[in-house]
Design a protein around this motif. Sequence first.
Motif, PDB file in Angstrom:
ATOM      1  N   PHE A   1      33.613  53.136  41.697  1.00 51.29           N
ATOM      2  CA  PHE A   1      34.266  51.950  42.258  1.00 51.29           C
ATOM      3  C   PHE A   1      35.783  52.119  42.217  1.00 51.29           C
ATOM      4  CE2 PHE A   1      30.088  50.352  41.023  1.00 51.29           C
ATOM      5  CZ  PHE A   1      29.725  49.636  42.150  1.00 51.29           C
ATOM      6  N   ASP A   2      36.288  52.615  41.106  1.00 46.76           N
ATOM      7  CA  ASP A   2      37.726  52.862  41.006  1.00 46.76           C
ATOM      8  C   ASP A   2      38.169  53.893  42.042  1.00 46.76           C
ATOM      9  OD1 ASP A   2      37.826  51.138  38.780  1.00 46.76           O
ATOM     10  OD2 ASP A   2      37.321  52.781  37.434  1.00 46.76           O
TER      11      ASP A   2
ATOM     12  N   ILE B   1      38.100  52.489  45.750  1.00 45.07           N
ATOM     13  CA  ILE B   1      39.210  51.552  45.960  1.00 45.07           C
ATOM     14  C   ILE B   1      40.509  52.327  46.130  1.00 45.07           C
ATOM     15  CG2 ILE B   1      40.615  49.779  44.824  1.00 45.07           C
ATOM     16  CD1 ILE B   1      37.964  48.705  43.622  1.00 45.07           C
TER      17      ILE B   1
ATOM     18  N   TYR C   1      35.117  45.409  44.643  1.00 41.05           N
ATOM     19  CA  TYR C   1      36.329  45.058  43.904  1.00 41.05           C
ATOM     20  C   TYR C   1      36.013  44.363  42.585  1.00 41.05           C
ATOM     21  CZ  TYR C   1      39.542  46.654  47.469  1.00 41.05           C
ATOM     22  OH  TYR C   1      40.275  47.451  48.318  1.00 41.05           O
TER      23      TYR C   1
ATOM     24  N   GLN D   1      35.350  47.137  39.668  1.00 42.95           N
ATOM     25  CA  GLN D   1      36.313  48.156  39.268  1.00 42.95           C
ATOM     26  C   GLN D   1      36.659  48.007  37.784  1.00 42.95           C
ATOM     27  OE1 GLN D   1      40.323  47.641  40.982  1.00 42.95           O
ATOM     28  NE2 GLN D   1      39.725  45.564  41.555  1.00 42.95           N
TER      29      GLN D   1
END
Length: 402
Positions: free
Chosen positions: A193-194, A197, A385, A388
């Motif tokens: 997820f990080d 993004i 989001y 994250q």
Amino acid sequence: MQLGFRLAAFFHPKARLWVEGRQRLWTQLKNYQAAPNTAWFHCASVGEFEQARPVLEAFRKENPDWKIVLTFFSPSGYELRKNYEQADWVGYLPLDTPAQARRFVETIQPEMAFWVKYEFWYYHLTELKKRNIPVVIFSAIFRPEQTFFKSYGGFYREILHCFSHLFVQNQESVELLNRIGLTNVSRAGDTRFDRVIEIAQQAKRFPIVEQFCGANRVFMGGSIWPEDWNVIRTYIQTRGTATKLKWILAPHEIDVQQIERWATEVPLRSIRYSQATEESIASADILWVDNVGMLAGLYRYGQFAFIGGAYKDGLHNIVEAAVWGMPVFFGNKKYRKFQEAHDLLALGSAHAVADGTEFSQVLDGLLQSPETYQREAETSRNYVYTNQGATQQIMDWVRNRR
């Protein structure tokens, strides 16, 4: 294992790379200079590298004086990232034998090791434990049917006790590990997820792709296998000319002959990215991505995505598409090992489809209902989001450990 790969090497290019890479390993390490501070990151392949990357780069930023060693099990990961600039040395993981594990650890002399998701190599991990070298595994996920949790799984449970800390993706994994006596466990989520993004925030634009898309709605096909193409093809054959969708399709294997054959199976005009010009792109309806490395950045142009692999070996990265805010489709077979697939299915912005007929029905419904489409698109983006932060949690542990 080595014998099996040697036999396969006669017939399969990837197996040949696996064998040849390990034959070169010790030659590549012949002049290796050990450093007082070395961190070892190990990944199975490309997908796991994308999970490792945010942690590795955060570690590098905070510890610029440390040396970083990056290893891969598979040729796919090594060949794509063998020149990765954030690592001081990139190579294959040696065979998991007592002698090879001992020799490798003695050569690189790590002070800390980071392993990603599924890698459980007994001799390498026990060698690190014998030397009191802290090892953390992250983005890991566990399921009740795994051998670790069976009555006969004592040997495999011993492997888990080699980790100084286990950062897992979900609460079920925490509870399963607690039941077998492991309390050095944290639910941190998935570092992907990080990473996605970060990709989304830094994504560059592709003018020729923008010219291809124009003002049309765009359907993305990411890492598609023949089984996935059969589903997408059904829709294009029956409705492709009526919906006025543009299609950007990235096959899992870049095989020009296969792309050309697939292009002849549908009534739309196709062009490969490598051959696209300002003149030719204007008349095309399907853009075939015939290179490696662009896909994550291309999702920005999509309003829908079909992610491949779930009819075959396992679902590819759906989060790369979801971060841009779109409904995602995938096959209904092999997605159950992926927490993000379960989550998005439960939230209603993912669709596991059995075949081309079901896919067509769901896609038609989204095209005909702007309200439903918008709800699903926002759900996908918000999900990414909201999840994250895994990298920060891992780095907090590293700072406290050191």
